[in-house]
Every structure is written in C-alpha cells, then in structure tokens.
Design a protein around this motif. Structure first.
Motif, PDB file in Angstrom:
ATOM      1  N   LYS A   1      38.512  58.852  29.152  1.00  0.00           N
ATOM      2  CA  LYS A   1      38.112  58.291  30.058  1.00  0.00           C
ATOM      3  C   LYS A   1      36.801  59.798  31.162  1.00  0.00           C
ATOM      4  O   LYS A   1      35.583  59.800  31.303  1.00  0.00           O
ATOM      5  CB  LYS A   1      38.479  58.112  31.215  1.00  0.00           C
ATOM      6  N   VAL A   2      37.444  61.580  31.170  1.00  0.00           N
ATOM      7  CA  VAL A   2      36.749  62.780  31.438  1.00  0.00           C
ATOM      8  C   VAL A   2      35.518  62.895  30.150  1.00  0.00           C
ATOM      9  O   VAL A   2      34.825  63.581  30.857  1.00  0.00           O
ATOM     10  CB  VAL A   2      37.848  63.743  31.635  1.00  0.00           C
TER      11      VAL A   2
ATOM     12  N   GLN B   1      49.569  68.013  26.205  1.00  0.00           N
ATOM     13  CA  GLN B   1      50.446  66.076  26.715  1.00  0.00           C
ATOM     14  C   GLN B   1      50.324  64.938  26.104  1.00  0.00           C
ATOM     15  O   GLN B   1      49.761  64.323  26.132  1.00  0.00           O
ATOM     16  CB  GLN B   1      49.482  65.881  28.541  1.00  0.00           C
TER      17      GLN B   1
ATOM     18  N   GLY C   1      52.253  60.470  33.258  1.00  0.00           N
ATOM     19  CA  GLY C   1      52.360  60.404  34.483  1.00  0.00           C
ATOM     20  C   GLY C   1      51.334  62.016  34.788  1.00  0.00           C
ATOM     21  O   GLY C   1      51.690  62.225  34.269  1.00  0.00           O
ATOM     22  N   THR C   2      50.856  61.486  36.268  1.00  0.00           N
ATOM     23  CA  THR C   2      50.237  62.778  36.659  1.00  0.00           C
ATOM     24  C   THR C   2      51.786  64.067  37.366  1.00  0.00           C
ATOM     25  O   THR C   2      51.403  64.783  36.465  1.00  0.00           O
ATOM     26  CB  THR C   2      49.551  62.425  37.836  1.00  0.00           C
TER      27      THR C   2
ATOM     28  N   GLY D   1      40.812  65.067  36.778  1.00  0.00           N
ATOM     29  CA  GLY D   1      39.520  64.907  36.139  1.00  0.00           C
ATOM     30  C   GLY D   1      38.472  63.648  36.036  1.00  0.00           C
ATOM     31  O   GLY D   1      36.772  63.646  35.833  1.00  0.00           O
TER      32      GLY D   1
ATOM     33  N   MET E   1      37.336  62.672  38.567  1.00  0.00           N
ATOM     34  CA  MET E   1      36.993  63.494  40.566  1.00  0.00           C
ATOM     35  C   MET E   1      35.778  64.689  40.925  1.00  0.00           C
ATOM     36  O   MET E   1      35.698  64.888  41.286  1.00  0.00           O
ATOM     37  CB  MET E   1      37.865  63.990  41.410  1.00  0.00           C
TER      38      MET E   1
ATOM     39  N   PHE F   1      43.924  53.987  46.173  1.00  0.00           N
ATOM     40  CA  PHE F   1      44.151  55.076  46.275  1.00  0.00           C
ATOM     41  C   PHE F   1      45.602  55.010  46.346  1.00  0.00           C
ATOM     42  O   PHE F   1      45.910  54.482  47.770  1.00  0.00           O
ATOM     43  CB  PHE F   1      43.049  55.902  46.631  1.00  0.00           C
TER      44      PHE F   1
ATOM     45  N   GLU G   1      52.073  55.179  46.309  1.00  0.00           N
ATOM     46  CA  GLU G   1      51.052  53.775  45.178  1.00  0.00           C
ATOM     47  C   GLU G   1      50.863  53.273  45.990  1.00  0.00           C
ATOM     48  O   GLU G   1      51.771  52.255  45.964  1.00  0.00           O
ATOM     49  CB  GLU G   1      50.712  54.269  43.612  1.00  0.00           C
TER      50      GLU G   1
ATOM     51  N   TYR H   1      55.546  60.578  38.843  1.00  0.00           N
ATOM     52  CA  TYR H   1      54.128  61.126  39.706  1.00  0.00           C
ATOM     53  C   TYR H   1      53.815  62.654  40.707  1.00  0.00           C
ATOM     54  O   TYR H   1      55.229  62.860  41.590  1.00  0.00           O
ATOM     55  CB  TYR H   1      54.655  59.682  41.428  1.00  0.00           C
TER      56      TYR H   1
ATOM     57  N   ASN I   1      37.959  55.141  38.206  1.00  0.00           N
ATOM     58  CA  ASN I   1      38.226  54.638  37.348  1.00  0.00           C
ATOM     59  C   ASN I   1      38.167  53.337  36.356  1.00  0.00           C
ATOM     60  O   ASN I   1      38.197  53.016  35.012  1.00  0.00           O
ATOM     61  CB  ASN I   1      39.124  53.898  38.113  1.00  0.00           C
TER      62      ASN I   1
END
Ligand code: UD1
Ligand code: CA
Length: 428
Positions: free
Chosen positions: A24-25, A79, A84-85, A108, A110, A145, A161, A204, A234
């Motif tokens: 995605k990034v 990773q 997860g974040t 990455g 935003m 969000f 979440e 999370y 997203n």
C-alpha cells in the motif's frame, strides 16, 4: 520544538482493502510513492534516526526509502508476519534499547499531515514529561478510524477500534489519527505487555496509550482543526482523495510563487517540479516528476511534459504535445501535435505541427540534437540519433534518417530526407 529522538514509520502492511496487490505505501501519489511523503514528515522533525518497519513486498519499500535521507538516518526493520500495529512497533525493540528518549510513531498511510501539526504534537508531549500525546480529529465521517474514549479530566482513557466498539462507542466522533509522541522509556516497558484479545486477533499499538493512562501518566489528545490532514489511505477511493488534496497544495505553492495556472482542477504537477514566475499553464496539462520550467513559458492546453523535461525561459509547449527527457532552449516552441523525446534543442527552434522525435529503435533510446534557430517543417520525423545544425530547415514530412547530420543553414526535404544545399541568406 521538542525534537524526537526516533521516528518510527509503520509500512509493513499489504493494504488488503486496496485490492491492488501492491504494498500500500508504494501507491503513487503526485510523482512519488506514498511512503516518501511520510518519510518527509519524519525528516522535517529532524530526529536522530528513522525506523521504517517493512514486511509485505518489503524489498521494494526498503529500496524506495533507502536514498531519501542524504544523512543516512533511515534504518529499515523487518516485520516478517503482520500481526498488527503493536507487533510492528515491537519489532523495533532491539533498535530502541531501554531508554530511547522521545519516540514519534507515524503510519505509512497518512500522507497529508503537516509539519506544524507534528511539531505541536512533540511540544505537547514534552509538556507531559513522561506521557504520550496523540493527534485526534473529529471528521464528519469517522470511516473506520479508532475512536477516542476520553476520561473525566479530558485526557485519553483508551482507544477503541471500530471493529471492537460498542454501538455507543461508535457514535463518538473524535478519532485516532495514528500519530503519537511517546515517552520512549515507558513505550518499551509497555510494548511487551500487549495482548491480542480483540476482534482482529492483532496486537494494537493503541493499547499502549491505555497503558500510559492506567499507569497514571498523561495521555494527551491534540485535536487537529484541519480535518483535511486526516485522510488515511485504506482504499483506492481514499488514494484519490489524498492525491487531490496533495495536488492542491502543490498547485497553490506554484500559484503563490507567480505561476499562472488557469484551471487548477485539470492541471497535474508532480512533487518537486520547479517553475519560474510568469509562466502560464493552460487547462488539461500534465507536468511529471523532475521537470524544470523557466520563467515566462507557456504550456498547454493539453500538454504533457514527461519526466525530466527542461524548458528555458520563454519556451512554449502547446496543444497535444508530449515531451520526455527533453531540453528546449530559450523561446523554442512546439505549439501543436508533436513528440519530443530524448532531445536537446537550442534557442528559438520552431518545431512544426506533427513533428516526431523517433527516439526508440525497439531496443535502445537515442538522443537527437537540434541547434539554435532551426525550423522543423510540419510532419518532420527525426530518427535518432541524428542532428540538425543551426539555422537549418526541414521540409514538410521530411524523414531525417538515423545517423544523419543536417548541416547548419541547409534545407533538407523528402523521404529519406536529402540536402537541397544551403538556403538563401535570411530565409527561415
Ligand atoms: C489504525 C489504528 C486506528 C487509527 C487508524 C488511523 C491501530 C490498531 N489502529 O487503524 O486506531 O484510527 O490507524 O489511520 O493501530 N502496519 C504494519 N504492520 C502490521 C499492521 C499494520 O506495519 O502488522 C502498518 C500498515 O502498513 C499501515 C499502518 O500500520 O501503514 C496502519 O495499519 P492499518 O491496518 O491501515 O490500520 P487501521 O485499520 O487504519
Ligand atoms: Ca489505515
């Protein structure tokens, strides 16, 4: 500003909601991948180092960030599995050590956050001493969000979440932007304590914020006024929104510097393009990465300046003309229907309608040189490599074949083009 010691950027996710298969990034955004915009945010904070967490198609992402900092502060952390974040930040623990100072965490996806917002975040975190500060916003549509659950004193109690939220919690309008400034010492204490007992079975990083609150430390929300900074990418729909917002910023920068952009809605200018004051850009024009345009030029309507086009002052590229790796000297013009690729043009060259610089032989690209004051008749084809001397002329539909050198002041016509000798003095 209270500078961070370390900035961590999370960029390991696939972005399944994009449905593209890209990392995605790496999504293209006004001439550079999305991750480059986020690395720029990090660099603006002047940290000691930047950790970029990569995973899905991680080699591509690592290559994209490798040369973004001339001072070499960027380190990639792998990773291997995306759990997860919080897990992504856990992967940075060996790099962080026991007391990493102030740590800023960015996602990455935003790309629109402004430096001023991140600086404010760091200043606010410094005021908490050993707490965490995080950016929040209250957009009209919270679209997935995490929601901010505030404590009675206005601080953040926890973040929930959307997938884990009760129907009551879903009505909360204030959302988590995923941008945090942590006291690093407590961050590294809290990270190993994360649990994955939630709807997505993921670790999370948002739960670290609740740990700060439970430990009696400050968890400070810093609410952004400008919700346009809060576009998280997203899906491809979000990518289009982010592109439009970033494009608007780029265009406004040029307009405020004296570039006359008639119709910003149909003008596409990549990040990093340089344009001199007094240049006029007519509607439906595209200017790609690496272009440098002088003052008093005229571009469009319907022009495409491809990568690494350089226009000197007063040059003109008009309707349905494409350039690529081309340099046009002062006041040279290609006003209609031309392709100018891998070309070096001097001053005051006139490129007639329908002229094509045939730069590609099926295997390699070759360069064409056209010297000052020459005049290329309509429909000329220049098969590269070839050259046209100063003040020379080609007739309509001339095909200048590979390896030809048209002498200065000569007239060449026909297929294949042949010299008719030197023109009479003064003709052009
Ligand atoms: C996250 C936040 C949410 C916030 C939103 C704002 C969590 C749990 N949720 O949700 O509160 O409102 O961002 O944008 O943090 N990533 C990794 N490794 C992983 C998972 C993700 O590196 O294992 C990266 C992704 O590449 C992405 C970023 O972390 O750049 C955020 O991940 P994403 O899945 O988009 O999180 P959201 O669901 O948007
Ligand atoms: Ca996201």
């Amino acid at each position: 500003m209270a500078r961070p010691d370390t900035v961590i950027i999370l960029a390991a996710g696939q972005g399944t909601r994009m449905k593209t298969g890209w990392a995605k990034v790496m999504a293209p955004l006004c001439g550079q991948p999305m991750i480059a915009w986020v690395v720029a945010q990090a660099l603006a904070l002047e940290p000691r180092r930047i950790l970029v967490v990569v995973g899905y198609r991680g080699d591509e992402v690592a290559a994209a960030v490798a040369n973004l900092d001339p001072q070499g502060r960027i380190v990639t952390v792998v990773q291997a599995e995306q759990k997860g974040t919080g897990h992504a930040v856990q992967c940075c623990l060996p790099e962080l050590g026991p007391d990493p100072g102030r740590v800023v965490l960015l996602y990455g996806d935003m790309p629109l956050l402004r430096t001023e917002s991140l600086e404010l975040l760091c200043t606010e975190q410094a005021a908490t001493h050993d707490g965490v500060a995080l950016l929040t916003a209250s957009p009209s549509d919270p679209r997935g969000f995490g929601r901010i659950v505030r404590a009675a004193d206005g601080s953040v109690a926890r973040i929930v979440e959307e997938k884990d939220a009760s129907s009551g919690e879903r009505t909360i309008r204030e959302v988590n932007l995923g941008v945090y400034a942590f006291d690093g010492k407590f961050l590294v204490h809290a990270l190993p304590r994360l649990e994955a007992n939630n709807a997505q079975r993921e670790y999370y990083v948002t739960d670290v914020v609740a740990q700060f609150a439970r430990d009696g430390r400050k968890a400070l929300p810093v609410e952004l006024g400008d919700v346009s900074e809060a576009i998280g990418v997203n899906t491809l729909v979000h990518l289009a929104e982010a592109r439009a917002a970033l494009q608007r910023r780029i265009l406004e920068g040029h307009m405020l510097a004296g570039v006359f952009i008639e119709d910003p809605a149909t003008t596409y200018i990549a990040h990093g393009v340089k344009i001199g004051a007094g240049t006029h850009i007519a509607p439906c024009s595209v200017i790609d990465r690496g272009c440098v345009i002088g003052a008093g030029c005229r571009i469009g309507p319907f022009a495409h300046l491809g990568e690494r086009t350089t226009l000197d002052d007063g040059a003109e590229i008009g309707n349905f003309t494409e350039t690529k790796r081309a340099h046009l000297g002062k006041k040279s013009k290609a006003k209609h229907l031309a392709y100018i690729g891998d070309a070096e043009l001097g001053e005051r060259v006139n490129v007639g309608a329908g002229t094509v610089f045939a730069n590609y032989d099926g295997k390699h690209k070759h360069t064409t040189r056209v010297a000052d004051h020459s005049f290329l008749g309509c429909g000329t084809v220049l098969v590269a490599p070839c050259s046209v001397g100063a003040g020379a002329t080609t007739g309509a539909n001339a095909v200048v074949t590979r390896g030809t050198q048209v002498g200065a002041g000569e007239l060449w016509v026909g297929v294949p083009a042949k010299s008719k000798g030197r023109k009479n003095a003064g003709s052009a």
